[in-house]
Design a protein around this motif. Structure first.
Motif, PDB file in Angstrom:
ATOM      1  N   MET A  30       0.873  -1.231  -0.189  1.00 28.71           N
ATOM      2  CA  MET A  30      -0.036  -0.055  -0.282  1.00 28.71           C
ATOM      3  C   MET A  30       0.867   1.338   0.031  1.00 28.71           C
ATOM      4  N   ILE A  31       1.880   1.338   0.672  1.00 31.35           N
ATOM      5  CA  ILE A  31       2.981   2.279   0.640  1.00 31.35           C
ATOM      6  C   ILE A  31       3.373   2.545  -0.509  1.00 31.35           C
ATOM      7  N   ILE A  32       3.848   1.497  -1.093  1.00 26.89           N
ATOM      8  CA  ILE A  32       4.582   1.620  -2.533  1.00 26.89           C
ATOM      9  C   ILE A  32       3.558   2.029  -3.619  1.00 26.89           C
ATOM     10  N   ALA A  33       2.241   1.738  -3.272  1.00 25.26           N
ATOM     11  CA  ALA A  33       1.220   2.054  -4.381  1.00 25.26           C
ATOM     12  C   ALA A  33       0.932   3.412  -4.420  1.00 25.26           C
ATOM     13  N   ARG A  34       0.966   4.043  -3.137  1.00 18.25           N
ATOM     14  CA  ARG A  34       0.709   5.652  -2.769  1.00 18.25           C
ATOM     15  C   ARG A  34       1.850   6.499  -3.450  1.00 18.25           C
ATOM     16  N   ARG A  35       3.073   5.709  -3.579  1.00 19.70           N
ATOM     17  CA  ARG A  35       4.245   6.701  -3.876  1.00 19.70           C
ATOM     18  C   ARG A  35       4.737   6.084  -5.494  1.00 19.70           C
ATOM     19  N   LYS A  36       3.713   5.623  -6.308  1.00 18.12           N
ATOM     20  CA  LYS A  36       4.323   5.508  -7.674  1.00 18.12           C
ATOM     21  C   LYS A  36       5.022   6.308  -8.293  1.00 18.12           C
ATOM     22  N   GLU A  37       4.820   7.412  -7.956  1.00 21.58           N
ATOM     23  CA  GLU A  37       5.472   8.573  -8.814  1.00 21.58           C
ATOM     24  C   GLU A  37       7.139   8.519  -8.487  1.00 21.58           C
ATOM     25  N   TYR A  38       7.311   7.811  -7.356  1.00 21.70           N
ATOM     26  CA  TYR A  38       8.857   7.648  -7.056  1.00 21.70           C
ATOM     27  C   TYR A  38       9.348   6.290  -7.366  1.00 21.70           C
ATOM     28  N   SER A  39       8.527   5.544  -7.835  1.00 25.40           N
ATOM     29  CA  SER A  39       9.050   3.999  -7.988  1.00 25.40           C
ATOM     30  C   SER A  39      10.065   3.845  -9.203  1.00 25.40           C
ATOM     31  N   GLY A  40      10.120   4.800  -9.901  1.00 25.15           N
ATOM     32  CA  GLY A  40      10.778   4.733 -11.162  1.00 25.15           C
ATOM     33  C   GLY A  40      10.464   3.780 -12.481  1.00 25.15           C
ATOM     34  N   ALA A  41       8.993   3.753 -12.158  1.00 22.78           N
ATOM     35  CA  ALA A  41       8.337   2.602 -13.268  1.00 22.78           C
ATOM     36  C   ALA A  41       8.274   3.542 -14.537  1.00 22.78           C
TER      37      ALA A  41
END
Length: 330
Positions: A317-328
């Protein structure tokens, strides 16, 4: 209006071209089937484990004369049987929190040093050593902790009691060898440090070079580049690495059993000897337990299983909220 330009076909035998296309489509179907089957198989395995744990746990909990969640005792062989997970849950969470508080900042610092500060001649062997530490068996860490770490932590415990005893948490009220949850937390921190470092390092190395060069071109210092470009890009990766480390800390068995003096008492003084964790209790009592006692241990394992799933779900959930920082989208 759609274009009507015909698609040019490569020169050659048309029959061979059709066979190649058919073979490619068949390969895609096979790969799709294998991928889908693998995913379904994984779900089936997880569901089977959950059903097995729930069934065996229900057999034990239905005969428990105490409260399974709040009882400070573990005596499934008694008449009547009384057991609970309060001490185990407290010890597992406290030792894991201590390990994460120590390991994650150090691991991120080491990963940044290897990826952005260390010379290449030093970075490569240092990264190899870190990866090698991740492969050391847990029993080796346990033996080292019992023979080296425990004796040398007495001085640190006295120092913490003298200067931080007013916090209650670091107040040492019992005399004895420091086989405590604090010692367990330090040992777990050392064990998960290579895992968090390795994954974080690989994430930091994936930062787009143009982002760093753009920041440097604008006059940013090395720390400002890391703060504005590297850390935001690698944030989700660091969270994932931390969750991998936390998973090992929650389920670590032999190392904890080697350095901890188990007791079924809950104390806010983490320097006092005693305490327990789920994995340590299962390892210590499984051989001597009867069939009902093993069902009780399986019930505690079910709680650890659910706790691990909750932790991983929270991380997702934390990663999904910060998708803009995930580098995808980089």
């Amino acid at each position: 209006m759609a274009s009507t330009t015909p698609i040019e076909t490569p020169p050659g035998n048309p029959a061979a071209s059709r066979r190649a296309t058919s073979t490619g489509r068949a390969g895609d179907k096979v790969f799709l089937g294998l991928s889908r089957g693998s995913g379904i198989l994984l779900l089936v395995i997880m569901a089977s484990i959950a059903v097995f744990l729930a069934y065996r746990a229900s057999l034990a909990i239905s005969k428990d004369e105490g409260n399974f969640l709040t009882t400070f005792d573990w005596n499934p062989a008694g008449n009547p049987p009384v057991f609970g997970i309060a001490v185990l849950l407290f010890g597992t969470i406290v030792s894991s929190v201590i390990a994460m508080a120590i390991a994650v900042p150090i691991a991120v610092g080491i990963a940044l040093f290897i990826s952005h500060y260390a010379p290449r001649r030093l970075a490569a062997p240092l990264a190899y050593v870190v990866d090698l530490l991740a492969a050391v068996p847990s029993i080796i860490y346990g033996i080292w902790g019992a023979l080296f770490l425990v004796p040398y932590l007495e001085g640190l415990n006295l120092w913490l009691d003298e200067y931080l005893g007013w916090t209650y948490v670091f107040e040492k009220t019992e005399i004895g060898v420091p086989r405590s949850l604090f010692t367990v937390g330090i040992l777990l921190a050392i064990m998960i440090l290579p895992i968090v470092t390795s994954v974080s390092r690989e994430v930091f190395l994936q930062v787009p070079r143009m982002n760093e060069e753009a920041a440097l071109a604008l006059g940013a210092t090395r720390w400002e580049v890391i703060r504005m470009s590297v850390l935001p890009f690698g944030r989700s990766g660091v969270i994932s690495a931390s969750m991998l480390g936390l998973g090992r800390a929650l389920g670590e068995t032999m190392a904890v059993a080697t350095v901890l003096s188990p007791s079924f008492l809950i104390s806010g003084h983490i320097l006092n000897p005693g305490g327990g964790t789920f994995a340590q209790n299962i390892a210590a009592k499984f051989d001597e337990a009867n069939e009902f006692g093993r069902d009780a241990l399986i019930a505690s394992g079910l709680v650890l299983f659910v706790l691990t799933l909750l932790v991983n779900g929270a991380a997702r959930m934390i990663i999904a909220r910060r998708k803009e920082y995930s580098g995808a989208n980089a």
